[in-house]
Design a protein around this motif. Structure first.
Motif, mmCIF file in Angstrom:
data_model
loop_
_atom_site.group_PDB
_atom_site.id
_atom_site.type_symbol
_atom_site.label_atom_id
_atom_site.label_comp_id
_atom_site.label_asym_id
_atom_site.label_seq_id
_atom_site.Cartn_x
_atom_site.Cartn_y
_atom_site.Cartn_z
ATOM 1 N N LEU A 135 0.604 -0.796 0.261
ATOM 2 C CA LEU A 135 0.122 -0.457 -0.425
ATOM 3 C C LEU A 135 0.633 0.858 0.033
ATOM 4 O O LEU A 135 1.316 1.331 0.601
ATOM 5 C CB LEU A 135 -0.955 0.395 0.945
ATOM 6 N N ARG A 136 0.827 1.872 -1.451
ATOM 7 C CA ARG A 136 2.044 3.230 -0.826
ATOM 8 C C ARG A 136 0.326 4.282 -0.722
ATOM 9 O O ARG A 136 1.503 5.376 -0.759
ATOM 10 C CB ARG A 136 2.427 3.754 -3.135
ATOM 11 N N GLY A 137 -0.461 4.627 -0.980
ATOM 12 C CA GLY A 137 -1.008 5.300 -0.679
ATOM 13 C C GLY A 137 -2.923 6.309 -1.341
ATOM 14 O O GLY A 137 -3.012 4.665 -2.307
ATOM 15 N N LEU A 138 -2.920 7.033 -1.590
ATOM 16 C CA LEU A 138 -3.871 7.970 -2.468
ATOM 17 C C LEU A 138 -4.371 7.805 -4.073
ATOM 18 O O LEU A 138 -3.440 8.730 -4.341
ATOM 19 C CB LEU A 138 -5.233 8.326 -1.588
ATOM 20 N N MET A 139 -5.079 8.186 -4.609
ATOM 21 C CA MET A 139 -5.728 8.145 -6.178
ATOM 22 C C MET A 139 -7.132 8.663 -5.956
ATOM 23 O O MET A 139 -8.171 8.251 -5.792
ATOM 24 C CB MET A 139 -4.615 6.706 -7.362
ATOM 25 N N THR A 145 2.729 8.197 -1.077
ATOM 26 C CA THR A 145 2.095 9.019 -2.078
ATOM 27 C C THR A 145 0.691 9.072 -2.388
ATOM 28 O O THR A 145 -0.334 8.668 -2.114
ATOM 29 C CB THR A 145 2.274 7.784 -3.432
ATOM 30 N N LEU A 146 0.184 10.552 -3.059
ATOM 31 C CA LEU A 146 -0.964 11.009 -2.823
ATOM 32 C C LEU A 146 -0.929 11.297 -4.743
ATOM 33 O O LEU A 146 -0.817 12.565 -5.079
ATOM 34 C CB LEU A 146 -1.169 12.959 -2.282
ATOM 35 N N SER A 147 -1.336 10.348 -5.430
ATOM 36 C CA SER A 147 -1.322 10.844 -6.835
ATOM 37 C C SER A 147 -2.688 11.120 -6.842
ATOM 38 O O SER A 147 -3.979 11.031 -7.350
ATOM 39 C CB SER A 147 -1.709 9.005 -7.119
ATOM 40 N N MET A 148 -2.538 13.034 -7.151
ATOM 41 C CA MET A 148 -3.912 13.419 -7.777
ATOM 42 C C MET A 148 -3.089 15.117 -8.318
ATOM 43 O O MET A 148 -1.868 15.763 -8.017
ATOM 44 C CB MET A 148 -4.359 14.116 -7.181
ATOM 45 N N GLY A 149 -3.896 15.396 -9.015
ATOM 46 C CA GLY A 149 -3.373 16.486 -10.548
ATOM 47 C C GLY A 149 -2.816 15.967 -11.730
ATOM 48 O O GLY A 149 -2.266 15.159 -11.682
#
Length: 238
Positions: A159-163, A198-202
């Protein structure tokens, strides 16, 4: 003529400028080049300009590119960022390095079971439906921790983060509201799972706000590779 290398440099500069405005280090934000529907020559052009992380939305198309380039470009990091049907999980588990759109425990279990033992754990992000739109994939905020708990017990997933894919709007206030909410969820997740990073957004239209709100990975496609011609592609590839 503007080249892919030129456009990639502009995207990187835009990330750096956005980071400087909010006193962040530019290298703390990774650029994911979204290469869906684009030919391998375009990926190679971006690679030659220094890009190493590429995102694909369609399973079979992505696998074809991975197989074709793995011998000559083994250091490419491949991210799956599209919706995933259960009958395609094996292909993602066997070929990709990252999976950004995890929103079901069943899919997590299948990915874990199908991840080859000789590969490192598959990096995964939980997709949140931050805009609360019926047409968007992802889970509600209150489902995040239960799903994270399930993922944490699967040895072949990391688990690395959110998207999230926020609303398609130019309303800065709405962009900020949704992206800030995702950042709060990310901080909550990190409290429970310190390895989360990791916050994958943008994307192109909200990159600056996303960086200001704490994004660590932005997904940019057409601004690097040009507009996509979906009409030239098959409509059922997932």
């Amino acid at each position: 003529m503007t080249t892919i290398a030129d456009r990639l440099a502009v995207a990187q500069s835009r990330i750096a400028q956005a980071a400087q405005k909010c006193a962040r280090l530019p290298h703390s934000i990774r650029l994911l080049a979204v290469s869906k529907t684009k030919p391998m020559e375009d990926i190679i052009a971006a690679y030659d300009a220094g890009q190493r992380c590429f995102g694909e939305n369609y399973v079979q198309e992505g696998v074809t590119k991975i197989e074709a380039l793995k011998a000559t470009h083994p250091d490419i990091e491949w991210h799956f960022i599209g919706p995933l049907q259960s009958n395609k999980t094996a292909l993602v588990a066997q070929h990709f390095d990252w999976m950004h759109t995890l929103s079901r425990e069943k899919i997590a279990q299948r990915l874990n079971e199908q991840r080859p033992a000789h590969l490192a754990p598959l990096n995964v992000c939980i997709q949140i439906n931050i805009s609360d739109e019926d047409t968007k994939s992802g889970i509600d905020a209150e489902q995040m921790l239960p799903l994270a708990d399930s993922i944490s017990q699967l040895p072949h997933l990391q688990l690395r983060g959110l998207m999230a894919i926020p609303s398609a709007t130019n309303d800065i206030a709405q962009q900020t509201r949704e992206l800030s909410e995702l950042k709060q969820l990310f901080d909550t997740l990190k409290q429970h799972y310190p390895a989360v990073d990791t916050l994958s957004m943008g994307m192109s239209n909200d990159l600056d706000v996303a960086v200001e709100c704490g994004s660590t990975m932005v997904r940019i496609g057409s601004a690097i590779f040009g507009e996509r011609d979906y009409g030239a592609k098959e409509t059922t590839r997932n």
